[in-house]
Design a protein around this motif. Structure first.
Motif, PDB file in Angstrom:
ATOM      1  N   GLY A 125      26.499 -32.774 -41.020  1.00  0.00           N
ATOM      2  CA  GLY A 125      27.505 -31.878 -41.559  1.00  0.00           C
ATOM      3  C   GLY A 125      28.869 -32.489 -41.790  1.00  0.00           C
ATOM      4  N   THR A 126      29.123 -33.680 -41.245  1.00  0.00           N
ATOM      5  CA  THR A 126      30.426 -34.329 -41.424  1.00  0.00           C
ATOM      6  C   THR A 126      30.243 -35.722 -42.006  1.00  0.00           C
ATOM      7  OG1 THR A 126      30.407 -35.285 -39.188  1.00  0.00           O
ATOM      8  CG2 THR A 126      31.396 -33.091 -39.436  1.00  0.00           C
ATOM      9  N   GLN A 127      31.295 -36.208 -42.661  1.00  0.00           N
ATOM     10  CA  GLN A 127      31.220 -37.541 -43.245  1.00  0.00           C
ATOM     11  C   GLN A 127      31.095 -38.602 -42.160  1.00  0.00           C
ATOM     12  OE1 GLN A 127      30.952 -38.041 -46.614  1.00  0.00           O
ATOM     13  NE2 GLN A 127      30.314 -40.053 -45.882  1.00  0.00           N
ATOM     14  N   ARG A 128      31.789 -38.408 -41.045  1.00  0.00           N
ATOM     15  CA  ARG A 128      31.699 -39.386 -39.954  1.00  0.00           C
ATOM     16  C   ARG A 128      30.246 -39.553 -39.497  1.00  0.00           C
ATOM     17  NH1 ARG A 128      30.709 -39.858 -34.815  1.00  0.00           N
ATOM     18  NH2 ARG A 128      30.190 -37.636 -34.683  1.00  0.00           N
TER      19      ARG A 128
ATOM     20  N   LEU B  36      19.544 -32.370 -35.978  1.00  0.00           N
ATOM     21  CA  LEU B  36      20.357 -31.978 -34.831  1.00  0.00           C
ATOM     22  C   LEU B  36      20.150 -32.993 -33.713  1.00  0.00           C
ATOM     23  CD1 LEU B  36      22.137 -29.477 -34.046  1.00  0.00           C
ATOM     24  CD2 LEU B  36      20.123 -28.598 -32.868  1.00  0.00           C
ATOM     25  N   GLY B  37      21.239 -33.368 -33.032  1.00  0.00           N
ATOM     26  CA  GLY B  37      21.118 -34.289 -31.911  1.00  0.00           C
ATOM     27  C   GLY B  37      21.209 -35.747 -32.300  1.00  0.00           C
ATOM     28  N   LEU B  38      21.808 -36.035 -33.448  1.00  0.00           N
ATOM     29  CA  LEU B  38      21.974 -37.424 -33.883  1.00  0.00           C
ATOM     30  C   LEU B  38      22.927 -38.174 -32.946  1.00  0.00           C
ATOM     31  CD1 LEU B  38      22.291 -36.686 -37.684  1.00  0.00           C
ATOM     32  CD2 LEU B  38      20.486 -38.095 -36.657  1.00  0.00           C
ATOM     33  N   PRO B  39      22.820 -39.488 -32.866  1.00  0.00           N
ATOM     34  CA  PRO B  39      23.724 -40.267 -32.017  1.00  0.00           C
ATOM     35  C   PRO B  39      25.193 -39.980 -32.326  1.00  0.00           C
ATOM     36  CG  PRO B  39      21.918 -41.644 -32.773  1.00  0.00           C
ATOM     37  CD  PRO B  39      21.789 -40.335 -33.493  1.00  0.00           C
ATOM     38  N   THR B  40      25.978 -39.806 -31.296  1.00  0.00           N
ATOM     39  CA  THR B  40      27.432 -39.533 -31.303  1.00  0.00           C
ATOM     40  C   THR B  40      27.769 -38.124 -31.795  1.00  0.00           C
ATOM     41  OG1 THR B  40      28.101 -40.277 -33.532  1.00  0.00           O
ATOM     42  CG2 THR B  40      27.819 -41.991 -31.846  1.00  0.00           C
ATOM     43  N   GLU B  41      26.778 -37.265 -32.007  1.00  0.00           N
ATOM     44  CA  GLU B  41      27.033 -35.920 -32.523  1.00  0.00           C
ATOM     45  C   GLU B  41      27.843 -35.081 -31.531  1.00  0.00           C
ATOM     46  OE1 GLU B  41      23.943 -33.155 -34.668  1.00  0.00           O
ATOM     47  OE2 GLU B  41      23.855 -32.733 -32.517  1.00  0.00           O
TER      48      GLU B  41
ATOM     49  N   TYR C  32      31.330 -29.972 -33.009  1.00  0.00           N
ATOM     50  CA  TYR C  32      32.032 -29.816 -34.285  1.00  0.00           C
ATOM     51  C   TYR C  32      31.130 -30.234 -35.450  1.00  0.00           C
ATOM     52  CZ  TYR C  32      35.375 -30.642 -38.061  1.00  0.00           C
ATOM     53  OH  TYR C  32      36.028 -30.651 -39.278  1.00  0.00           O
ATOM     54  N   ASP C  33      30.383 -31.323 -35.275  1.00  0.00           N
ATOM     55  CA  ASP C  33      29.460 -31.766 -36.323  1.00  0.00           C
ATOM     56  C   ASP C  33      28.433 -30.677 -36.635  1.00  0.00           C
ATOM     57  OD1 ASP C  33      30.374 -34.537 -36.738  1.00  0.00           O
ATOM     58  OD2 ASP C  33      29.704 -34.852 -34.682  1.00  0.00           O
ATOM     59  N   CYS C  34      27.973 -29.988 -35.597  1.00  0.00           N
ATOM     60  CA  CYS C  34      27.001 -28.908 -35.785  1.00  0.00           C
ATOM     61  C   CYS C  34      27.625 -27.738 -36.547  1.00  0.00           C
ATOM     62  CB  CYS C  34      26.471 -28.426 -34.431  1.00  0.00           C
ATOM     63  SG  CYS C  34      25.651 -29.714 -33.461  1.00  0.00           S
ATOM     64  N   GLU C  35      28.825 -27.373 -36.171  1.00  0.00           N
ATOM     65  CA  GLU C  35      29.518 -26.268 -36.851  1.00  0.00           C
ATOM     66  C   GLU C  35      29.700 -26.569 -38.334  1.00  0.00           C
ATOM     67  OE1 GLU C  35      33.119 -26.088 -34.697  1.00  0.00           O
ATOM     68  OE2 GLU C  35      32.234 -25.237 -32.873  1.00  0.00           O
TER      69      GLU C  35
ATOM     70  N   GLU D 278      21.367 -25.267 -26.840  1.00  0.00           N
ATOM     71  CA  GLU D 278      22.756 -24.840 -26.939  1.00  0.00           C
ATOM     72  C   GLU D 278      23.291 -25.037 -28.356  1.00  0.00           C
ATOM     73  OE1 GLU D 278      27.153 -25.767 -24.917  1.00  0.00           O
ATOM     74  OE2 GLU D 278      25.451 -27.120 -24.558  1.00  0.00           O
ATOM     75  N   LYS D 279      23.001 -26.171 -28.964  1.00  0.00           N
ATOM     76  CA  LYS D 279      23.477 -26.441 -30.325  1.00  0.00           C
ATOM     77  C   LYS D 279      22.814 -25.509 -31.339  1.00  0.00           C
ATOM     78  CE  LYS D 279      24.657 -31.322 -29.564  1.00  0.00           C
ATOM     79  NZ  LYS D 279      24.325 -32.728 -29.865  1.00  0.00           N
ATOM     80  N   GLN D 280      21.516 -25.271 -31.189  1.00  0.00           N
ATOM     81  CA  GLN D 280      20.820 -24.375 -32.113  1.00  0.00           C
ATOM     82  C   GLN D 280      21.417 -22.967 -32.087  1.00  0.00           C
ATOM     83  OE1 GLN D 280      16.843 -24.823 -30.583  1.00  0.00           O
ATOM     84  NE2 GLN D 280      16.271 -26.354 -32.112  1.00  0.00           N
ATOM     85  N   LEU D 281      21.648 -22.453 -30.889  1.00  0.00           N
ATOM     86  CA  LEU D 281      22.188 -21.101 -30.761  1.00  0.00           C
ATOM     87  C   LEU D 281      23.620 -21.016 -31.272  1.00  0.00           C
ATOM     88  CD1 LEU D 281      20.743 -20.103 -27.255  1.00  0.00           C
ATOM     89  CD2 LEU D 281      19.898 -19.451 -29.521  1.00  0.00           C
ATOM     90  N   HIS D 282      24.388 -22.069 -31.035  1.00  0.00           N
ATOM     91  CA  HIS D 282      25.775 -22.062 -31.511  1.00  0.00           C
ATOM     92  C   HIS D 282      25.818 -22.056 -33.034  1.00  0.00           C
ATOM     93  CE1 HIS D 282      30.073 -22.672 -31.454  1.00  0.00           C
ATOM     94  NE2 HIS D 282      29.950 -23.743 -32.220  1.00  0.00           N
ATOM     95  N   MET D 283      24.967 -22.846 -33.664  1.00  0.00           N
ATOM     96  CA  MET D 283      24.930 -22.858 -35.125  1.00  0.00           C
ATOM     97  C   MET D 283      24.533 -21.492 -35.670  1.00  0.00           C
ATOM     98  SD  MET D 283      23.190 -26.552 -35.850  1.00  0.00           S
ATOM     99  CE  MET D 283      23.069 -26.250 -37.583  1.00  0.00           C
TER     100      MET D 283
END
Length: 617
Positions: free
Chosen positions: A373-376, A411-416, A419-422, A477-482
């Motif tokens: 979701g982010t360029q970084r 989801l769960g990529l290295p350094t994620e 904020y990247d999920c949002e 946690e990330k799935q539910l937040h998204m």
């Protein structure tokens, strides 16, 4: 009562009897007296999935083109059929002859995904064959395996006699000829395996000893026989345009996952996406010519009657002759009312010209894969696309008449971070807004943006093989937040079961000690693990605990830079030094250009000039 008579009595009481009857157009039946080798090509999943697999179609045709070899198809029966087979003492059989599996010389499995491992054991057992290699002392019922999971086959090394690393069109016939010689001359199983391991790409796990540190990490992997290679390197096909490709497919009586003619554009990929195992396993890039592809597509449609051609590759729009190929196929597909499917499109080379060609032959929707979701984070994974690329492609699609697009993320990529999920959801919302700002959109339809999110699994032979997967709690946690971030009904959100991804990571990064876990989980009733209704994570946890092993050690633990991997003795042509450089660059969010822009020195091109080993005389 023979197998065929028993089958006739029970198939009418099971779901989809067409899975089990054989006799389809294009299937090949030979006289057993005319062949010296019988090969069972086993797909460790249901008929509908296995019959969609291109590799099976290629190797089935290739082996049966040899007059003294008969290759038959074998699939995992669904649970209702298996229950009735076991109740009647009926063994798993080949679809062409209906002979039991234990009457075949070679039992060959294709390993396409890690969650099929227990199906391998179940199919062997149902076929009357001991599951452990050590319990099969003779040459008959030799169990071999190929496919992408062979890049780390250690979790099932105790069950398989011989693994094929890489592409099988040349390697498998060489193995078969070696076997025929061994059979004719009365060799022992060990004599055959010692000879076969001299064939390029052949890995015999029994010929290697693994030593462990007290903490469970692999200390060393060493050959235990003279002449056995210390490192086994994969095989590749040098010239895709000249290699064997079938001019006919077996046409199923029932619907399958992909029931159509398939054209393989190329193998390999110019992109260096650091998460993508296939992108590294199938290097270097090798293309077929457009002329060859056109001929193969017409031959398949005319021999099978299929009304759809799918252009298959890891990145179809990167095929260097894509527009001339579509031009050449257009008249034929239009005149014969044949649909043309073009999956695996890249966002950064999706053009208006390509869209026009796709619209002329394609009726399905469009899928793009921003991945992050982010360029970084897109730079971390080396996706090499920008937000503007994403918006440009979606704008072209909307102005071209499409009102629905699917965006694929991990989801769960290295350094994620969270904020990247949002930002995945924010990106989807911006695409919705883009649709309403497009003057050329289809105003009679409402827009729908589907966000599909899968859990990242660190895979062997990639730059991310050192990275530990998120824990199960972190993934959920990330799935539910998204999901909570979505405020628009125009966005559909889909995500995959996280527990299956965790088990996939355990197997992908596992060692031989997992063989006992696989066996005991199977005995507890674990098979068809990739099917949600038959996945029992608690049984797997119990099997791991009984073996003194943990999910964390295999899936979640970060690996040290100098750690010996369970697959360190298996090479897929890409150097470990290159993978380490890419892992270092990922942590700094630095990108690497694609292979056409600049060679990054991965090492795979040297495979193009390699001469292969042959069976020892």
């Amino acid at each position: 009562m023979d197998q065929k008579t028993a089958l006739e009595q029970l198939i009418l009481s099971v779901q989809k009897p067409g899975r089990y009857v054989g006799g389809e157009p294009g299937s090949i039946v030979k006289d057993k007296k005319d062949v010296s080798l019988r090969f069972a090509f086993c797909f460790p999943d249901t008929y509908e999935i296995g019959m969609s697999h291109l590799g099976m179609k290629i190797l089935y045709g290739l082996l049966n083109a040899q007059p003294d070899i008969w290759c038959e198809r074998v699939f995992a029966p669904w649970v209702d059929m298996e229950e009735k087979m076991r109740a009647q003492g009926m063994k798993l059989y080949g679809l062409e002859s209906f002979d039991p599996l234990d009457e075949f010389d070679i039992i060959g499995f294709t390993l396409q995904y890690e969650l099929s491992f227990t199906n391998v054991l179940n199919m062997l057992d149902l076929g009357g064959i001991p599951v452990y290699s050590k319990d099969r002392p003779g040459l008959k019922n030799l169990v071999i395996a190929g496919g992408p999971c062979c890049c780390n086959p250690e979790p099932i090394a105790d069950f398989v006699d011989l693994f094929q690393l890489g592409e099988g069109e040349e390697m498998l016939p060489e193995i078969c000829r070696c076997y025929q010689k061994a059979k004719a001359q009365g060799w022992s199983k060990e004599e055959f395996l010692l000879s076969a391991c001299q064939i390029g790409g052949v890995y015999v796990p029994a010929f290697y000893d693994v030593e462990y540190f007290p903490d469970g990490r692999v200390k060393s992997i060493t050959p235990n026989r003279p002449g056995v290679p210390a490192v086994v390197e994969k095989r590749i096909i040098q010239d895709m345009s000249k290699t064997y490709y079938p001019d006919n497919f077996v046409v199923p009586f029932i619907d399958t996952v992909h029931d159509r003619a398939i054209l393989e554009l190329m193998r390999g990929c110019i992109r260096g996406c650091r998460f993508c195992q296939a992108g590294f396993l199938y290097r270097p890039l090798r293309e077929k010519t457009a002329e060859v592809l056109c001929r193969q597509g017409k031959d398949l449609c005319e021999s099978t009657g299929y009304e759809e051609i799918s252009l298959s590759s890891l990145s179809s729009s990167d095929y260097s002759q894509i527009e001339p190929l579509l031009d050449a196929l257009y008249d034929y597909t239009r005149e014969n009312h044949i649909n043309l499917a073009l999956p695996s499109l890249r966002i950064d080379n999706f053009s208006e010209e390509l869209l026009e060609k796709i619209k002329a032959v394609r009726r399905s929707g469009l899928t793009f894969a921003p991945e992050a979701g982010t360029q970084r984070l897109r730079d971390v994974i080396n996706k090499n696309i920008t937000e503007e690329d994403i918006f440009t492609s979606c704008r072209l699609a909307f102005e071209g008449g499409y009102s629905a697009v699917k965006l694929y993320f991990m989801l769960g990529l290295p350094t994620e971070t969270m904020y990247d999920c949002e930002q995945i959801i924010d990106l989807a919302q911006q695409v919705v807004g883009l649709y309403h700002r497009c003057p050329g959109r289809n105003k009679d339809r409402g827009v729908n943006v589907t966000v599909s999110v899968s859990t990242f699994v660190p895979k062997p032979q990639t730059p991310f093989q050192w990275f530990g997967q998120d824990t199960l709690d972190q993934i959920v946690e990330k799935q539910l937040h998204m999901k909570d971030c979505i405020t628009s009904k125009k966005i559909s959100f889909k995500y995959h079961a996280s527990k299956t991804s965790v088990l996939e990571a355990v197997f992908a990064r596992g060692d031989r000690r997992l063989c006992d876990v696989v066996y005991h989980a199977w005995k507890k009733g674990c098979y068809f693990d990739s099917w949600d209704e038959h996945f029992y994570f608690d049984r797997w946890e119990q099997a791991l605990e009984e073996a003194g092993l943990t999910v964390w050690f295999y899936a979640n633990r970060h690996r040290e830079p100098d750690e010996v991997f369970p697959w360190s003795h298996l090479s897929y042509g890409v150097s470990e030094a290159f993978l380490k450089r890419e892992w270092d660059k990922a942590q700094k969010a630095q990108t690497t250009p694609n292979c056409r822009q600049q060679c990054a020195g991965c090492g795979a091109n040297r495979l193009l000039a390699r001469k292969e080993g042959k069976c020892v005389e």
